[in-house]
Design a protein around this motif. Sequence first.
Motif, PDB file in Angstrom:
ATOM      1  N   ALA A  32       0.903  -1.363   0.024  1.00  0.00           N
ATOM      2  CA  ALA A  32      -0.026  -0.037   0.095  1.00  0.00           C
ATOM      3  C   ALA A  32       0.987   1.321  -0.023  1.00  0.00           C
ATOM      4  O   ALA A  32       0.652   2.275  -0.645  1.00  0.00           O
ATOM      5  N   LEU A  33       2.132   1.148   0.908  1.00  0.00           N
ATOM      6  CA  LEU A  33       2.800   2.330   0.852  1.00  0.00           C
ATOM      7  C   LEU A  33       3.471   2.668  -0.507  1.00  0.00           C
ATOM      8  O   LEU A  33       3.737   3.766  -0.968  1.00  0.00           O
ATOM      9  N   LYS A  34       3.832   1.488  -1.314  1.00  0.00           N
ATOM     10  CA  LYS A  34       4.465   1.767  -2.526  1.00  0.00           C
ATOM     11  C   LYS A  34       3.590   2.231  -3.478  1.00  0.00           C
ATOM     12  O   LYS A  34       3.770   3.156  -4.426  1.00  0.00           O
ATOM     13  N   LEU A  64      -1.705   5.961   8.767  1.00  0.00           N
ATOM     14  CA  LEU A  64      -0.492   6.193   7.912  1.00  0.00           C
ATOM     15  C   LEU A  64      -0.750   7.493   6.992  1.00  0.00           C
ATOM     16  O   LEU A  64       0.127   7.659   6.136  1.00  0.00           O
ATOM     17  N   ASN A  65      -1.821   7.987   6.825  1.00  0.00           N
ATOM     18  CA  ASN A  65      -1.877   9.228   6.275  1.00  0.00           C
ATOM     19  C   ASN A  65      -1.729   8.977   4.661  1.00  0.00           C
ATOM     20  O   ASN A  65      -0.831   9.784   4.219  1.00  0.00           O
ATOM     21  N   LEU A  66      -2.372   8.094   4.114  1.00  0.00           N
ATOM     22  CA  LEU A  66      -2.119   7.904   2.687  1.00  0.00           C
ATOM     23  C   LEU A  66      -2.674   8.923   1.934  1.00  0.00           C
ATOM     24  O   LEU A  66      -3.648   9.740   2.287  1.00  0.00           O
ATOM     25  N   HIS A  67      -1.997   9.435   0.847  1.00  0.00           N
ATOM     26  CA  HIS A  67      -2.555  10.395  -0.052  1.00  0.00           C
ATOM     27  C   HIS A  67      -3.735   9.771  -0.893  1.00  0.00           C
ATOM     28  O   HIS A  67      -4.525  10.236  -1.166  1.00  0.00           O
ATOM     29  N   ALA A  68      -3.502   8.616  -1.206  1.00  0.00           N
ATOM     30  CA  ALA A  68      -4.519   7.655  -1.923  1.00  0.00           C
ATOM     31  C   ALA A  68      -5.844   7.641  -1.096  1.00  0.00           C
ATOM     32  O   ALA A  68      -5.855   7.615   0.260  1.00  0.00           O
ATOM     33  N   LYS A  69      -7.140   7.476  -1.444  1.00  0.00           N
ATOM     34  CA  LYS A  69      -8.083   7.024  -0.761  1.00  0.00           C
ATOM     35  C   LYS A  69      -8.098   5.583  -0.421  1.00  0.00           C
ATOM     36  O   LYS A  69      -8.224   4.696  -1.475  1.00  0.00           O
ATOM     37  N   LEU A  70      -8.004   5.165   0.747  1.00  0.00           N
ATOM     38  CA  LEU A  70      -8.082   3.854   1.113  1.00  0.00           C
ATOM     39  C   LEU A  70      -9.634   3.395   1.204  1.00  0.00           C
ATOM     40  O   LEU A  70     -10.587   3.958   1.615  1.00  0.00           O
ATOM     41  N   THR A  71      -9.822   2.021   0.271  1.00  0.00           N
ATOM     42  CA  THR A  71     -11.088   1.817   0.136  1.00  0.00           C
ATOM     43  C   THR A  71     -11.409   0.339   0.438  1.00  0.00           C
ATOM     44  O   THR A  71     -10.645  -0.558   0.499  1.00  0.00           O
ATOM     45  N   GLY A  96     -12.706   2.539   8.946  1.00  0.00           N
ATOM     46  CA  GLY A  96     -11.935   3.491   8.848  1.00  0.00           C
ATOM     47  C   GLY A  96     -11.675   3.914   7.540  1.00  0.00           C
ATOM     48  O   GLY A  96     -10.783   5.122   7.321  1.00  0.00           O
ATOM     49  N   ALA A  97     -12.022   3.219   6.553  1.00  0.00           N
ATOM     50  CA  ALA A  97     -11.499   3.764   5.338  1.00  0.00           C
ATOM     51  C   ALA A  97     -12.465   4.820   4.779  1.00  0.00           C
ATOM     52  O   ALA A  97     -13.554   4.977   5.438  1.00  0.00           O
ATOM     53  N   LYS A  98     -12.016   5.533   3.791  1.00  0.00           N
ATOM     54  CA  LYS A  98     -12.569   6.979   3.346  1.00  0.00           C
ATOM     55  C   LYS A  98     -13.651   6.494   2.274  1.00  0.00           C
ATOM     56  O   LYS A  98     -14.654   7.086   2.266  1.00  0.00           O
TER      57      LYS A  98
END
Length: 537
Positions: A32-34, A64-71, A96-98
């Motif tokens: 996910a981070l990659k 972890l404050n991803l830029h992508a939207k966690l789904t 907790g997903a956006k």
Amino acid sequence: MSTPITIFDTTLRDGTQGEGISLTAEDKVKIALKLDALGVHYIEGGNPGSNSKDIEFFNRIRDLNLHAKLTAFGSTRRKNSICEQDINLKHLIESGAKAATLVGKSWDFHVHTALQTTLEENLAMIYESLAYVNQNGMEALFDAEHFFDGYKANPDYALAALAKARDAGSKWIVLCDTNGGTLPGEIHEIVSRVTSLIDTPIGIHTHNDCELAVANSLAAITAGARQVQGTINGYGERCGNANLASIIPNLQLKMGYHCVSDEQLKSLTNVARYVSEIANVHLPVNQPYVGNAAFAHKGGIHVSAIMKDSKTYEHISPELVGNKQRVLVSELAGQSNIVSKAQELGLDIGTDGLKSRNVIERVKELEHQGYQFEGADASLELLLRDAYGSTKEVFTVDSFKIIVEKNGASLVTEAIMKITVGDEQVYTVAEGNGPVNALDNALRKALIQFYPGIRDIHLTDYKVRVLNEKDATAAKVRVLIESTDFNDTWSTVGVSSNVIEASWEALVDSIRYALLAMDKEDSTSKSPRESLGLINH
């Protein structure tokens, strides 16, 4: 300005449904981070209600404050029930997903056969579930499962399912070719009609059962879809999903759309290979854009041409996707291959071409014996450096002996070795779980006092191939060894009718490649390739 395309990655969900792929929660966090660094817009993490591993992933990734939207992924509510009592929807909201992707039926055949409910109830399930997700503060996406099969069977009902998703406030409506059997022309025609009738943004989700997932995704984009779903390296159920490692550069470099930044695109090869390593699935060498052979040239005519201008045999500059041009040397090589490879290494090739011709003859002779240098880059490099006078011996193996003892239920292998490093002669003994491992341990034990950096070098792969099966146990074998120092990876080859001798040859080449010209003073501060002068700064 280029039209933006939204990239939706489902490697962590749909990709894990591929045969042989199993990711831990830690693996999923790393990937996910990659993906986030690559610049994808949505990362589908899995179904938070289906298993403890996905629950752990969502718990760990949310901070972890991803830029992508966690789904999060789930399905519409169960038939003849209400959303408030649906445990699947409850887990989605608590993840907790956006965003939440809900899959629902758009093929009347599936409604009757799989769900065993009425067409009207299925439409209610779609509308109520998406509306419920929206009301609970999550962005809703609708995956219209089997949409293209459903449209071809009953277009009115398939479109009615989309209309319900639109009316419920779904931000994206994604058309799924779930069985992977639709052709690009059909995809273009159907998506064109959908985009003319539905004002909600349309996405595309294709499978690769006809080897058309990438082509179908591109066809959908040209027809008006603005989101494309897929997985890195095309992992997925059956024949896999659409391969984002091909779709992203095709859209951005060939078709003029914008997916990620130019800098992010340069990380594509690294991401594809990283995901391959974490998933423990071999990346095909000929995979477009990111494969090791994607920009490899072997034929002498090809190499001669790319030395003049790489556009003669390369459709893009490999650096745009983080890959690199490679010149292969084999029995088919011409002098251009040798010259190009030597120049790449910064070797003095001279002006008369005699050395290069001699190298070609030597390569042809060795490959006739069974060597193969295409998969042994380090052995080839050593051969070239030896030929052009650019090596020095850092150690000499004077002798070694292997003792294999069967003691009750255990089998003990011991290697006794005598080597010379500079003016010093060293005797060493080491055990291993087999002859090659024992030799490897003994050689390292002898060298580590001179080259402490060797502790960071280890073998990552060992392959043996029988070259002439008809000779049975007396057959000649080729051994390929892959080694790494955590910063770089290299491969070496050995050939013999004795598997231990072939293994030893490849092993010595591996160590020699790593330690050649490594000064004792800086052996712990530089990687082997830096010490060798093989990394250009």
